[in-house]
Write a protein that holds these residues in place. Structure first.
Motif, short mmCIF file in Angstrom:
data_model
loop_
_atom_site.label_atom_id
_atom_site.label_comp_id
_atom_site.label_asym_id
_atom_site.label_seq_id
_atom_site.Cartn_x
_atom_site.Cartn_y
_atom_site.Cartn_z
N ARG A 308 0.81 -1.22 0.00
CA ARG A 308 0.00 0.00 0.00
C ARG A 308 0.84 1.27 0.00
O ARG A 308 0.58 2.19 -0.76
N VAL A 309 1.83 1.34 0.89
CA VAL A 309 2.58 2.59 1.03
C VAL A 309 4.09 2.38 1.00
O VAL A 309 4.85 3.33 1.23
N GLY A 310 4.55 1.16 0.73
CA GLY A 310 5.99 0.90 0.73
C GLY A 310 6.42 0.17 -0.52
O GLY A 310 6.01 0.51 -1.63
N LYS A 311 7.23 -0.86 -0.35
CA LYS A 311 7.70 -1.68 -1.46
C LYS A 311 6.81 -2.91 -1.57
O LYS A 311 6.62 -3.64 -0.59
N SER A 312 6.32 -3.17 -2.77
CA SER A 312 5.33 -4.22 -2.94
C SER A 312 5.85 -5.62 -2.63
O SER A 312 5.07 -6.51 -2.29
N ASP A 313 7.15 -5.83 -2.76
CA ASP A 313 7.67 -7.19 -2.59
C ASP A 313 8.06 -7.52 -1.16
O ASP A 313 8.53 -8.63 -0.88
N LEU A 314 7.87 -6.59 -0.23
CA LEU A 314 8.29 -6.85 1.15
C LEU A 314 7.58 -8.06 1.75
O LEU A 314 8.18 -8.85 2.47
N GLY A 315 6.29 -8.19 1.47
CA GLY A 315 5.54 -9.30 2.03
C GLY A 315 6.06 -10.65 1.57
O GLY A 315 6.27 -11.56 2.39
N VAL A 316 6.28 -10.81 0.28
CA VAL A 316 6.80 -12.08 -0.24
C VAL A 316 8.20 -12.34 0.29
O VAL A 316 8.53 -13.48 0.66
N ARG A 317 9.01 -11.32 0.33
CA ARG A 317 10.37 -11.51 0.86
C ARG A 317 10.33 -11.97 2.31
O ARG A 317 11.09 -12.86 2.71
N LEU A 318 9.45 -11.39 3.09
CA LEU A 318 9.34 -11.79 4.49
C LEU A 318 8.89 -13.24 4.61
O LEU A 318 9.45 -14.01 5.41
N LEU A 319 7.90 -13.62 3.83
CA LEU A 319 7.31 -14.95 3.96
C LEU A 319 8.15 -16.06 3.36
O LEU A 319 7.87 -17.25 3.58
N THR A 320 9.20 -15.70 2.61
CA THR A 320 10.04 -16.73 1.99
C THR A 320 11.48 -16.73 2.50
O THR A 320 12.25 -17.61 2.13
N THR A 321 11.84 -15.77 3.34
CA THR A 321 13.23 -15.71 3.79
C THR A 321 13.55 -16.83 4.77
O THR A 321 12.68 -17.29 5.52
N GLU A 322 14.80 -17.26 4.76
CA GLU A 322 15.30 -18.23 5.73
C GLU A 322 16.34 -17.58 6.64
O GLU A 322 16.99 -18.26 7.43
N ASP A 323 16.48 -16.25 6.53
CA ASP A 323 17.47 -15.50 7.31
C ASP A 323 16.77 -14.77 8.44
O ASP A 323 16.00 -13.83 8.20
N PRO A 324 17.00 -15.16 9.70
CA PRO A 324 16.30 -14.52 10.83
C PRO A 324 16.53 -13.02 10.90
O PRO A 324 15.61 -12.26 11.23
N GLU A 325 17.73 -12.57 10.59
CA GLU A 325 18.02 -11.13 10.67
C GLU A 325 17.25 -10.38 9.59
O GLU A 325 16.69 -9.30 9.84
N GLU A 326 17.22 -10.92 8.38
CA GLU A 326 16.44 -10.29 7.32
C GLU A 326 14.96 -10.26 7.69
O GLU A 326 14.26 -9.27 7.46
N ALA A 327 14.48 -11.34 8.30
CA ALA A 327 13.08 -11.40 8.71
C ALA A 327 12.76 -10.31 9.72
O ALA A 327 11.74 -9.62 9.61
N ARG A 328 13.63 -10.12 10.70
CA ARG A 328 13.39 -9.09 11.71
C ARG A 328 13.41 -7.70 11.08
O ARG A 328 12.60 -6.83 11.43
N THR A 329 14.32 -7.48 10.15
CA THR A 329 14.43 -6.16 9.50
C THR A 329 13.18 -5.85 8.68
O THR A 329 12.62 -4.75 8.76
N ILE A 330 12.73 -6.82 7.89
CA ILE A 330 11.55 -6.59 7.06
C ILE A 330 10.31 -6.43 7.93
O ILE A 330 9.46 -5.57 7.68
N ALA A 331 10.18 -7.26 8.97
CA ALA A 331 9.02 -7.17 9.85
C ALA A 331 8.94 -5.80 10.52
O ALA A 331 7.86 -5.21 10.64
N ALA A 332 10.09 -5.29 10.95
CA ALA A 332 10.11 -3.96 11.58
C ALA A 332 9.71 -2.88 10.58
O ALA A 332 8.99 -1.94 10.92
#
Length: 591
Positions: A308-332
């Motif tokens: 809606r107001v950011g980068k459209s691919d953030l959701g898919v990147r979050l749901l497919t990542t296997e990197d805990p640090e990347e997950a925390r960064t995207i979730a924040a």
């Protein structure tokens, strides 16, 4: 439907009716567990099927995927891609259903040895659905197979351009289709007009549910080819957390298979195997296993905020990542964007309500504004629909006089079909959707003609829906009957959501002990019944309504019947039940 407590006109001006036969829980021998069977039957479950619906399982509701047209062709082509190691791109929509659908197929194909890529279009720059330019670009990048999820059913021009490149395209969608279908290797969609009755009966599935069925068909196809003779087979069931999230966030009707998807998906989600979902749960400050409500109001909006107001691919990147640090960064980041989205939404909602107030009593509230953020118009349309009690379409106009619109409907009014008809009449640049929601692109010069068309087409349906409006109740209880044991019993009839409404009860009669305004216009009250028991209640965003004013102004001598949904207040160490109010009626006026 039978009147409840003889209430034909409540404080909010509506009659109270039983949803089914109703339960009088004021009897001394009433047990909360007695409610569950009645809840299920009131929601259309035959008596003989109550046990199957009480604890819905995938095995109990899963159809043979082959009943859907093109499913076998899609599974065979995906199986070919797996066995040949071909480059595959998953093209998803930018909402939660699109993100979860894409993530499900990506995670499944990874488990089968591929390295699929994701492509999520930018909402503002590219708009909804696959564009020909994007598909050609993906093909030029080496993809041999493109799978579109939650989009593509109306992408005629884009798929023609893709076909010219020689790339194969599979469409996995659930939006309404026209009689003619776009050129694709396979188009899997239970809402195809040429579907057989057994497949069309699953037209309420979200796209992620259709993607799950495709995943099952793919694994079955590979099994038949002995692909797993020397390889481990991925556990499709482990991806049900994604199916549950996408189903609830897309407001898909929680009937049949969808209820099984959500019930079992919540169990998978509680195990926190998906690193991204676990990080998002933490960012949403949920310190327990997510509930169905959390999917719709905490997790879903945060994933949507990226599109809606950011980068459209953030959701898919979050749901497919296997990197805990990347997950925390995207979730924040999604949590931050969700706060930004709420602020934008509030401004657009205020402007849309002002615009709607000038329209009179049109069947469909169609409002537009320059500078409105296209990323929030769907949410605003939903709020407008709830406030007005009729379908609403909110259009964000750009500088070129082209508007992107999003609509939400009320039960009994098929907005998606009306939008498709408007497109066929030449009133829209593009449009589609399903019964309860639709999206469109319209020229500013055609807004008035579109409003007239929708009025002519839907006025009778809206009038019928409004005439039948009533507050539906499942039980009448004493205030003391609102307790944690009751909430636990009611939960056994869930999961609840669209098409499977959570139980609503009447309680009383009560007197107001104390009432005040908290938060953003919420009315909090402590009430006491004739049984001497007190309970907490809250009426969200009702401070300025007739309900809120009645709660705030009721004298000690006035008694009320309250209607709402029992919930557990778990802020304290000792859980207590409270009632989330939706209406009330003066007890001395209804005897």
């Amino acid at each position: 439907m039978t009147a409840v407590l003889n209430i034909s006109r409540s404080i909010l001006g509506q009659p109270w009716r039983w949803r089914g036969s109703g339960t009088d829980g004021r009897d001394a021998d009433f047990r909360p567990d007695d409610l569950v069977a009645g809840l299920l039957m009131a929601r259309g479950v035959p008596r003989e099927a109550v046990e199957a619906h009480r604890a819905p399982t995938i095995r109990g509701f899963m159809p043979d995927p082959s009943i859907f047209r093109d499913m076998d062709q899609a599974a065979e082509r995906l199986a070919d891609a797996v066995t040949r190691g071909e480059p595959v791109t998953i093209f998803g929509d930018y909402d939660v259903d699109g993100a979860t659908s894409a993530a499900l197929l990506i995670r499944l194909l990874r488990g089968l040895g591929l390295d699929p890529q994701a492509y999520i279009p930018d909402r503002l720059m590219e708009g909804y659905g696959p564009s020909g330019e994007a598909l050609v670009r993906i093909a030029a990048g080496g993809a041999r197979l493109i799978v579109t999820v939650d989009c593509g059913a109306q992408a005629f021009e884009a798929l023609e351009m893709a076909r010219a490149t020689g790339v194969d395209v599979i469409v996995v969608d659930h939006h309404k289709c026209a009689a003619a279908l776009p050129p694709a290797l396979a188009l899997v969609n239970p809402n195809r007009l040429d579907e057989a009755a057994d497949a069309a009966a699953h037209g309420h599935l979200a796209a992620v549910g259709v993607a799950f069925l495709l995943g099952a068909a793919l694994l079955r196809t590979l099994r038949a080819r002995n692909w797993f003779a020397t390889r481990a087979e991925p556990r499709l069931i482990d991806l049900l957390d994604l199916v549950a999230l996408g189903t609830v966030a897309d407001v898909a009707a929680l009937r049949g298979l969808n209820r099984a998807f959500v019930a079992q998906g919540l169990k998978v989600m509680a195990q926190r195997h998906n690193i991204g979902l676990a990080a998002l749960t933490q960012a949403a400050r949920l310190d327990r296993a997510p509930t169905c409500t959390d999917l719709g109001f905490a997790l879903g909006p945060r994933i949507n905020a990226g599109g809606r107001v950011g980068k459209s691919d953030l959701g898919v990147r979050l749901l497919t990542t296997e990197d805990p640090e990347e997950a925390r960064t995207i979730a924040a980041e999604l949590d931050r964007l969700n706060g930004e989205r709420r602020a934008i939404e509030m401004l657009v909602t205020e402007a849309a309500e002002v615009a709607a107030a000038t329209q009179g009593n049109r069947a469909v509230a169609l409002v537009s504004g320059a500078g409105w953020h296209p990323g929030v118009i769907g949410i605003v349309a939903g709020r407008l629909k709830e406030k007005l009690g009729r379908p609403a379409i909110v259009v964000a106009m750009d500088d070129a006089g082209i508007g992107k619109g999003s609509g939400r409907s009320i039960s009994g009014v098929d907005l998606g079909a009306a939008v498709l008809a408007a497109k066929d009449m030449g009133l829209l640049v593009a449009g589609g959707g399903h019964a309860m929601a639709a999206g469109l692109t319209v020229e500013q010069a055609r807004l008035d003609a579109l409003a007239d068309f929708l009025d002519d087409r839907l006025a009778a349906d809206v009038a019928r829906a409004q005439d039948g409006r009533a507050l539906l109740l499942d039980a009448v209880l004493t205030p003391g009957g609102i307790n944690p044991a009751l909430v636990d019993a009611l939960d056994a009839g869930g999961p609840y959501g669209a098409g499977w409404p959570s139980p609503r009860v009447a309680a009383g009669p009560v007197r107001i002990v104390r009432a005040d305004i908290v938060g953003q216009g919420h009315v909090r009250a402590i009430v006491q019944g004739d049984d001497g028991r007190s309970i907490k209640t809250i009426a969200f965003r009702q401070a300025d309504s007739a309900l809120g004013q009645a709660l705030l102004g009721a004298g000690a001598d006035r008694r009320l019947w309250l209607a709402g949904r029992p919930k557990v207040d778990d802020w304290n160490s000792r859980p207590a039940a409270e009632l989330h109010l939706e209406d009330a009626a003066w007890a001395d006026e209804h005897r």
